[in-house]
Write a protein that holds these residues in place. Structure first.
Motif, PDB file in Angstrom:
ATOM      1  N   TYR A 196      29.394 -24.222  -5.231  1.00 61.39           N
ATOM      2  CA  TYR A 196      29.014 -24.894  -4.298  1.00 61.39           C
ATOM      3  C   TYR A 196      29.769 -24.852  -2.891  1.00 61.39           C
ATOM      4  CZ  TYR A 196      32.773 -28.410  -4.625  1.00 61.39           C
ATOM      5  OH  TYR A 196      33.844 -29.461  -4.507  1.00 61.39           O
ATOM      6  N   LEU A 197      29.315 -25.138  -1.918  1.00 58.95           N
ATOM      7  CA  LEU A 197      29.582 -25.258  -0.519  1.00 58.95           C
ATOM      8  C   LEU A 197      29.351 -26.605  -0.062  1.00 58.95           C
ATOM      9  CD1 LEU A 197      31.618 -23.846   1.618  1.00 58.95           C
ATOM     10  CD2 LEU A 197      29.721 -22.818   2.350  1.00 58.95           C
ATOM     11  N   VAL A 198      30.162 -27.424   0.482  1.00 55.47           N
ATOM     12  CA  VAL A 198      29.939 -28.763   1.121  1.00 55.47           C
ATOM     13  C   VAL A 198      30.059 -28.809   2.531  1.00 55.47           C
ATOM     14  CG1 VAL A 198      31.823 -29.789   0.083  1.00 55.47           C
ATOM     15  CG2 VAL A 198      29.659 -31.073   0.759  1.00 55.47           C
ATOM     16  N   THR A 199      29.322 -29.559   3.332  1.00 54.54           N
ATOM     17  CA  THR A 199      29.436 -29.764   4.666  1.00 54.54           C
ATOM     18  C   THR A 199      28.811 -30.969   5.090  1.00 54.54           C
ATOM     19  OG1 THR A 199      29.496 -28.761   6.952  1.00 54.54           O
ATOM     20  CG2 THR A 199      27.588 -28.438   5.514  1.00 54.54           C
ATOM     21  N   LYS A 200      29.105 -31.521   6.358  1.00 48.88           N
ATOM     22  CA  LYS A 200      28.278 -32.682   7.003  1.00 48.88           C
ATOM     23  C   LYS A 200      27.430 -31.921   7.864  1.00 48.88           C
ATOM     24  CE  LYS A 200      30.203 -36.615   5.545  1.00 48.88           C
ATOM     25  NZ  LYS A 200      29.263 -37.572   4.924  1.00 48.88           N
ATOM     26  N   ALA A 201      26.411 -32.624   8.116  1.00 48.23           N
ATOM     27  CA  ALA A 201      25.225 -31.965   9.035  1.00 48.23           C
ATOM     28  C   ALA A 201      24.528 -33.035   9.485  1.00 48.23           C
ATOM     29  CB  ALA A 201      24.356 -31.037   8.265  1.00 48.23           C
ATOM     30  N   LEU A 202      23.787 -33.027  10.774  1.00 43.73           N
ATOM     31  CA  LEU A 202      22.883 -33.826  11.372  1.00 43.73           C
ATOM     32  C   LEU A 202      21.708 -33.334  11.142  1.00 43.73           C
ATOM     33  CD1 LEU A 202      22.659 -36.180  13.414  1.00 43.73           C
ATOM     34  CD2 LEU A 202      22.617 -34.379  15.412  1.00 43.73           C
ATOM     35  N   LEU A 203      20.933 -34.151  10.653  1.00 39.10           N
ATOM     36  CA  LEU A 203      19.405 -33.809  10.045  1.00 39.10           C
ATOM     37  C   LEU A 203      18.525 -34.538  11.067  1.00 39.10           C
ATOM     38  CD1 LEU A 203      19.561 -34.328   6.272  1.00 39.10           C
ATOM     39  CD2 LEU A 203      19.853 -32.392   7.637  1.00 39.10           C
ATOM     40  N   THR A 204      17.515 -33.809  11.814  1.00 35.63           N
ATOM     41  CA  THR A 204      16.551 -34.501  12.525  1.00 35.63           C
ATOM     42  C   THR A 204      15.026 -34.097  12.428  1.00 35.63           C
ATOM     43  OG1 THR A 204      16.757 -32.625  14.230  1.00 35.63           O
ATOM     44  CG2 THR A 204      18.262 -34.632  14.678  1.00 35.63           C
ATOM     45  N   ARG A 205      14.322 -34.960  12.465  1.00 34.52           N
ATOM     46  CA  ARG A 205      12.937 -34.645  12.401  1.00 34.52           C
ATOM     47  C   ARG A 205      12.197 -35.151  13.677  1.00 34.52           C
ATOM     48  NH1 ARG A 205       8.843 -37.618  11.890  1.00 34.52           N
ATOM     49  NH2 ARG A 205      10.024 -39.322  11.874  1.00 34.52           N
ATOM     50  N   ARG A 206      11.492 -34.120  14.163  1.00 31.42           N
ATOM     51  CA  ARG A 206      10.713 -34.354  15.353  1.00 31.42           C
ATOM     52  C   ARG A 206       9.692 -35.394  15.189  1.00 31.42           C
ATOM     53  NH1 ARG A 206       9.363 -28.104  17.761  1.00 31.42           N
ATOM     54  NH2 ARG A 206      11.515 -27.745  18.461  1.00 31.42           N
ATOM     55  N   ALA A 207       9.458 -36.087  16.368  1.00 29.93           N
ATOM     56  CA  ALA A 207       8.424 -37.071  16.492  1.00 29.93           C
ATOM     57  C   ALA A 207       7.116 -36.437  16.243  1.00 29.93           C
ATOM     58  CB  ALA A 207       8.452 -37.944  17.755  1.00 29.93           C
ATOM     59  N   SER A 215       2.464 -37.499  15.498  1.00 27.71           N
ATOM     60  CA  SER A 215       1.565 -38.439  16.023  1.00 27.71           C
ATOM     61  C   SER A 215       1.552 -39.818  15.207  1.00 27.71           C
ATOM     62  CB  SER A 215       0.061 -37.865  15.750  1.00 27.71           C
ATOM     63  OG  SER A 215      -0.717 -38.881  16.216  1.00 27.71           O
ATOM     64  N   GLY A 216       2.099 -40.732  15.870  1.00 28.03           N
ATOM     65  CA  GLY A 216       2.171 -41.998  15.372  1.00 28.03           C
ATOM     66  C   GLY A 216       3.564 -42.222  14.618  1.00 28.03           C
ATOM     67  N   GLN A 217       4.350 -41.429  14.641  1.00 30.04           N
ATOM     68  CA  GLN A 217       5.659 -41.599  14.082  1.00 30.04           C
ATOM     69  C   GLN A 217       6.834 -41.087  14.990  1.00 30.04           C
ATOM     70  OE1 GLN A 217       5.851 -38.642  10.520  1.00 30.04           O
ATOM     71  NE2 GLN A 217       7.045 -40.212   9.373  1.00 30.04           N
ATOM     72  N   ARG A 218       7.940 -41.967  14.828  1.00 29.39           N
ATOM     73  CA  ARG A 218       8.814 -41.777  15.674  1.00 29.39           C
ATOM     74  C   ARG A 218       9.807 -40.503  15.027  1.00 29.39           C
ATOM     75  NH1 ARG A 218      13.421 -44.030  13.581  1.00 29.39           N
ATOM     76  NH2 ARG A 218      13.063 -45.833  12.244  1.00 29.39           N
ATOM     77  N   ALA A 219      10.567 -40.065  15.827  1.00 30.44           N
ATOM     78  CA  ALA A 219      11.559 -39.123  15.229  1.00 30.44           C
ATOM     79  C   ALA A 219      12.715 -39.694  14.402  1.00 30.44           C
ATOM     80  CB  ALA A 219      12.368 -38.453  16.514  1.00 30.44           C
ATOM     81  N   GLY A 220      13.026 -38.958  13.796  1.00 32.11           N
ATOM     82  CA  GLY A 220      14.327 -39.305  12.829  1.00 32.11           C
ATOM     83  C   GLY A 220      15.354 -38.600  12.779  1.00 32.11           C
ATOM     84  N   VAL A 221      16.534 -39.273  12.725  1.00 40.64           N
ATOM     85  CA  VAL A 221      17.899 -38.720  12.931  1.00 40.64           C
ATOM     86  C   VAL A 221      18.845 -39.581  11.966  1.00 40.64           C
ATOM     87  CG1 VAL A 221      19.886 -38.277  14.625  1.00 40.64           C
ATOM     88  CG2 VAL A 221      17.480 -38.356  15.314  1.00 40.64           C
ATOM     89  N   ASP A 222      19.591 -38.809  11.239  1.00 42.90           N
ATOM     90  CA  ASP A 222      20.777 -39.271  10.505  1.00 42.90           C
ATOM     91  C   ASP A 222      21.638 -38.078  10.004  1.00 42.90           C
ATOM     92  OD1 ASP A 222      22.151 -40.951   8.877  1.00 42.90           O
ATOM     93  OD2 ASP A 222      20.216 -41.730   7.615  1.00 42.90           O
TER      94      ASP A 222
END
Length: 375
Positions: free
Chosen positions: A83-94, A96-103
């Motif tokens: 395994y190889l582990v890292t921290k990453a920023l995940l984003t999902r584009r907004a 229709s009718g759904q806001r963007a997601g970031v975590d």
């Protein structure tokens, strides 16, 4: 002895209401104690089980990420995966009718054998270019199977991964912070071709992890077990059980003292009768033994009834777990786990307290002087 039994049973029947209340006091105390211990056992085991669904038994961390040979064979090892582990920023584009997601998430890149290391999670659909999210993480991102996520590494490298599924361990902390991808994708994301954080290992017996970790570490790895990673949690749970046991056991002690108080008052009330029995030839030990035997009968009956009530209530909670907020307690259900050892030590300790409480009326009855009472 037949004389002592006869008087004790006759006296208990004569004071039925007081006897019943005293018996129920002991029984309720034991019921609360055994049920509390069963719920504590269930909480502890549930949290450990939920943790082990999403955590391998041993992490072998390579001292040199570019030189991490497979660990040597061990009969306790069921499966292993690089395994190889890292921290990453995940984003999902907004959409229709759904806001963007970031975590932000901990991204685990797993190699061959990942499904066998995580047998209770469905990682079968994990392929290059895909990602599997923890259930709470997916909810925070608003991501569903088929959605595309943009993954940004600490080194500002970017990659697009398709969500192919989610996993649920029951531990809200793990479900909200972790995601799985392939080893190749994480290597490309971190720009470390050929690098390994180490190996994850699954064992036949999780309790053997410290011993096996020492054998596998060798000169290339620093080993961490699931116990060491969760040491604070395990110690807190053990302390919590001890504190709950002590506090709730005081209920039994209070009930036993209440029983002793009732019997001492009975001795005071029956002082003339005690004097007459002594004059008629009864020995002081026999008369005092009557009240001690009453306490023993009430205590034993209370212990038996309390165990039955505690077993019934614990079984109910085992079949119908209490729902609790997972964001606060890491698990969403509070099951009960019955352990024979808990019932045994509760019964023995309760009987010990009852026997000590029975000595009070016995000593009081022994101090009655027939001559003074009759005069």
């Amino acid at each position: 002895m037949r004389f002592v039994w006869f008087l004790a049973l006759r006296h208990l029947r004569y004071r039925r209401t007081q006897s019943l209340i005293t018996l129920l006091g002991v029984a309720v105390g034991i019921m609360v104690l055994t049920t509390a211990l069963s719920l504590t056992n269930g909480f502890t085991q549930g949290l450990i089980d939920a943790t082990l669904r999403g955590v391998p038994h041993i992490f072998l961390q390579a001292l040199d990420p570019q030189n991490a040979p497979p660990p040597k064979a061990n009969p306790q090892v069921v499966a292993q995966t690089p395994y190889l582990v890292t921290k990453a920023l995940l984003t999902r584009r907004a959409a229709s009718g759904q806001r963007a997601g970031v975590d932000v998430a901990t991204l685990w890149g797993l190699g061959e054998g990942a499904q066998r290391v995580y047998p209770r999670l469905d990682l079968s659909r994990l392929r290059p270019g895909s990602i599997i999210l923890g259930s709470d993480l997916a909810r925070q991102l608003g991501a569903f199977a088929g959605d595309r996520l943009f993954v940004l590494s600490v080194a500002q490298r970017r990659m697009v991964l398709e969500v192919v599924g989610t996993f649920h361990t029951g531990n809200a902390l793990l479900d909200a912070e972790n995601a799985f991808a392939t080893l190749e994708d994480v290597r490309a994301l971190t720009d470390q071709p050929g690098a390994l954080t180490g190996y994850q290992v699954l064992l036949k017996d999780p309790e053997q992890a410290p011993r096996v970790a020492q054998e596998l570490s060798g000169t290339h790895y620093f080993a961490q077990t699931w116990q060491s990673l969760n040491r604070t949690l395990i110690e807190q749970l053990a302390l919590q059980k001890r504190v709950i046991g002590i506090v709730v056991f005081l209920i039994v002690a209070v009930a036993a003292l209440g029983m002793a108080n009732v019997l001492v008052l009975a001795v005071v009330e029956k002082t003339p009768d005690i004097a007459l029995l002594r004059v008629m030839g009864a020995r002081g030990v026999q008369v005092a033994g009557v009240f001690a035997l009453e306490g023993l009968i009430l205590g034993t009956a209370g212990v038996i009834l309390g165990n039955l009530l505690g077993y019934g209530l614990s079984t109910y909670f085992a079949l119908n777990p209490v729902r609790i907020p997972g964001e606060l307690y890491f698990i969403s259900g509070l099951p009960a786990q019955l352990r024979l050892g808990d019932f045994v030590w509760v019964s023995l300790m309760s009987l010990g307290v009852v026997l000590l409480a029975s000595l009070l009326p016995l000593l009081r009855a022994l101090r009655v002087k027939p001559g003074e009472v009759l005069r």
